[in-house]
Structure formats: C-alpha cells, structure tokens
Design an enzyme around this catalytic site. Structure first.
Site, PDB file in Angstrom:
ATOM      1  CB  THR A   5      -0.916   0.007   1.241  1.00  0.00           C
ATOM      2  OG1 THR A   5      -0.110   0.163   2.429  1.00  0.00           O
ATOM      3  CG2 THR A   5      -1.701  -1.291   1.338  1.00  0.00           C
ATOM      4  CB  CYS A   6       0.118   4.826   0.245  1.00  0.00           C
ATOM      5  SG  CYS A   6      -0.933   4.838   1.703  1.00  0.00           S
ATOM      6  CD  GLN A  76      -4.826  -0.656  -0.432  1.00  0.00           C
ATOM      7  OE1 GLN A  76      -4.770  -0.776   0.798  1.00  0.00           O
ATOM      8  NE2 GLN A  76      -4.394   0.432  -1.054  1.00  0.00           N
ATOM      9  N   GLY A 145       0.810   9.050 -12.144  1.00  0.00           N
ATOM     10  CA  GLY A 145       0.403   7.758 -11.610  1.00  0.00           C
ATOM     11  C   GLY A 145      -1.084   7.529 -11.802  1.00  0.00           C
ATOM     12  CB  THR A 146      -3.032   5.811 -14.052  1.00  0.00           C
ATOM     13  OG1 THR A 146      -2.100   4.811 -14.505  1.00  0.00           O
ATOM     14  CG2 THR A 146      -2.815   7.100 -14.815  1.00  0.00           C
ATOM     15  CB  VAL A 149      -2.376   6.261  -4.594  1.00  0.00           C
ATOM     16  CG1 VAL A 149      -2.139   7.650  -3.993  1.00  0.00           C
ATOM     17  CG2 VAL A 149      -2.117   5.194  -3.535  1.00  0.00           C
TER      18      VAL A 149
END
Length: 373
Positions: A5-6, A76, A145-146, A149
């Site tokens: 994840t981020c 996720q 970024g696609t 997020v």
C-alpha cells in the site's frame, strides 16, 4: 501473499519454519536492494501464529491504516489474495485465514461505524495542499500515476472543483483509459518536464524503481512562474529525489506529512477505535479455533470413511443371508448409517475440540486408533 500500500510492504506466508523462511527472504531482499542485512532486520516487523490472525483482522477493520477506518485496505487485501492465488502461491490455509479476517474486519466496521465518514488518502492529500496553497479550484494540477492512489487523488480533486488536471504515467494507453474513466487530460510521460512549467501542484503516486522528479527535471520551471510549485509525493518507496526539498521554488511534502491530518481525524474517532479494538479479540479467538479445528478434519474424514467401509461390508454380508424386499433392504441400510453417525458423533465432537485446544496427543491417538490395516 504480498500486500503493498502507500505506507507498507508486507508478506504473508504459510511456512513450517517461519524463522528460517524469514531469514531467507530478508537475505534475498538485502541482496536485491543493496541494503545492509543488519539494518533491514531492524526495520522489519515479524509476526507468527495467532498474532498474524489478529493483525489481519485489525488490518481489515481499518485499525492499522494511517487514516484510521479507511476502506481501501479491504479491496487491497482482496486484490493481493487474488494475485497470489492466480500464481498458485497462496496455500488453502492462508486463503482461508485472509477470507475469515476480511469477514471479521467487515463485521467490526459495520458494528462500530468506524469506516463511515473517514478521510481517504486522496482527501487527506488535498487537505494538506489546501493548508499550504489555499483554494485549489484555480490551481493547475499534474498527477503522476494512474493506480489506486491516483484514482483516490483524482476523485478528491474533482470533489473540490479542480478542472485543470493533467495526468501522466509510464504507458500512454493506460493514461488515456484512466482519463476516460476519471477525467483529466492525458500526456506522455516524456512530456512531464515541459508540463512542470505550467503547473502549480504535482502529485506523485507512481511505483517506479527510480526517482521520477529530480532537481534536473525541475530546472525548466525555474524563472517561468512566480508561484512556488508544490510537490506531494505519495509513493512508496519515494519517487521524488529528497534534494528537491532544498529548492527555493519548491514546497515539498511526502506521505509522512499526512500523519498530522490522520492524527486529527483519529482524535475525533477515539471512541469508535476503542469499540472496534474490543471486538477484535473475540473474533480472533473464533478464527483461531476454526483454523485449529480444521487440523482434525483429515482424521475425521478418515474415521468416517473407515466406519462407512466397515458398515457397508457388514450390511452386504447380512443382506446376502436374508430374503428382504427392496424397501426393507433400504430401511436396513438407512438404519446402519444413522447408527454409525450417532456412535461417532460424540468422539468426533471431542476430537474437534481437542484440535481447537491444540492437543496433539489426542489427535495422534485418534489417528492411530481408527487407522485401517
């Protein structure tokens, strides 16, 4: 199963020797990343057994997220499990554990409401930008970024009425597809340096192995705008060179700067967090008991198979000596099935309870007692 994840990269494994597999993974990780093994060991947090189940339940409930209660983590987890299954790298035990943890976490969310009204990562990023620049409505935004997020950021931008949004990623086709779905104007990634000259805010949500923004790539913007450029790096690992923060023309923020917003949100939700945390324990115990109980199932199946085999042999031998109608034969067979089930009911219940208690002696003894010749 790998979950990225981020703000985390995690590996979930079903292993007979957790310590050995941990050492092997970290050794390979250190070689691949050129990281010192000793330093990597200090950074890594490892769990085993029931503590993994507890962590997964807390994760699915949103209690381990930087933005407490956020809903993206459930998707996720599901995506990570699906990816692992598609590569045949998730065992039945791991798959079962993750599914049960997601179910438990979802139940906790529903019971407490901890997931309602939460601030998404995209919204938190926009709030940080607003605190720095003010109203973003007239700002020119460049989104790099696609992925997930990037999608959250785009939704947050649209919610704030931002209309000038340029989007770039490594693949132009993917960028165009993203823009058709969520909005924005697609450009090639090679055009990013020239786009910086007419941008007020850059949001980086890429997964590159190299820096996508450096001092050199920002050099074209110098002198072209009196307003400072805000760069917000939401990538993990970081995709903007740290030296960018030293530029006078740049306001540089990272995902770590969102923690203040997360802490403010958490302060308002402490009671919900307490309620949710209390519910974790009983659900972990239930999942653990069910997982342990499954240890007995191969023995249970073997007992039923052996018992039914004996029953059928005896019934057939008896029927060969009797002159019965079809109805009488079926009635006799049905009676013997019921008899075997009732005789085994108590022992099977006790066997499963022994599995829940992790009583290996009982399981071993049961396997030996009911083992066929």
């Amino acid at each position: 199963m790998m979950l990225q994840t981020c703000n985390r990269v995690e590996l979930f494994l079903d292993a007979k020797d957790p310590r050995q597999i941990r050492e092997t993974i970290l050794r390979e990780w250190a070689l691949e990343t050129k990281f010192k093994l000793g330093e990597l060991n200090k950074l890594v947090e490892a769990r085993e057994g029931k503590s993994v189940v507890e962590y997964l339940v807390r994760l699915a409930a949103g209690l381990e997220s930087m933005l407490i209660g956020e809903n993206q983590i459930v998707g996720q987890l599901r995506n990570s499990l699906s990816e692992a299954l598609s590569h045949s790298s998730a065992s039945p035990l791991l798959e079962d554990t993750v599914h049960r943890a997601i179910s438990a976490g979802s139940s906790i969310r529903e019971q407490t409401g901890i997931g309602r009204g939460t601030v998404s990562l995209g919204s938190a990023a926009m709030k940080l930008a607003e605190e720095t620049l003010g109203n973003l409505g007239v700002s020119r935004v460049l989104l790099l970024g696609t992925g997930q997020v990037g999608m959250l950021v785009m939704k947050a931008l649209k919610a704030r009425g931002v209309s000038s949004i340029t989007v770039a990623s490594r693949t132009l086709q993917r960028t165009r597809s993203f823009c058709r779905t969520f909005g924005g104007t697609a450009v090639e990634f090679q055009a990013v340096p020239s786009q910086l000259a007419k941008t007020d805010v850059v949001i980086v949500a890429t997964r590159s192995s190299d820096y996508v923004l450096t001092n050199d790539s920002l050099s074209r913007r110098d002198g072209t705008s009196r307003r400072k450029l805000m760069i917000l790096d939401l990538s993990n690992p970081r995709n903007v060179a740290p030296s960018v923060s030293e530029l006078d023309t740049v306001i540089f923020k990272t995902i770590d700067d969102l923690r203040g917003i997360a802490d403010d949100a958490l302060a308002k939700r402490r009671e919900l967090v307490k309620k949710a945390a209390v519910l974790v324990g009983p659900r972990v115990e239930k999942i653990d008991a069910l997982l342990q109980r499954e240890e007995a199932e191969p023995i249970v199946s073997d007992i039923y198979r052996r018992a039914d085999q004996i029953r059928e042999e005896v019934v057939n031998k008896t029927l060969s000596k009797l002159d019965l109608t079809i109805e009488q034969r079926e009635s006799l067979k049905s009676m013997t099935v019921s008899l075997v089930e009732r005789l085994l009911d108590g022992p099977i219940v006790n066997l499963r309870r022994a599995a829940e208690r992790k009583d290996e002696r009982v399981l071993t003894a049961a396997g030996q007692i009911f083992r066929g010749d």
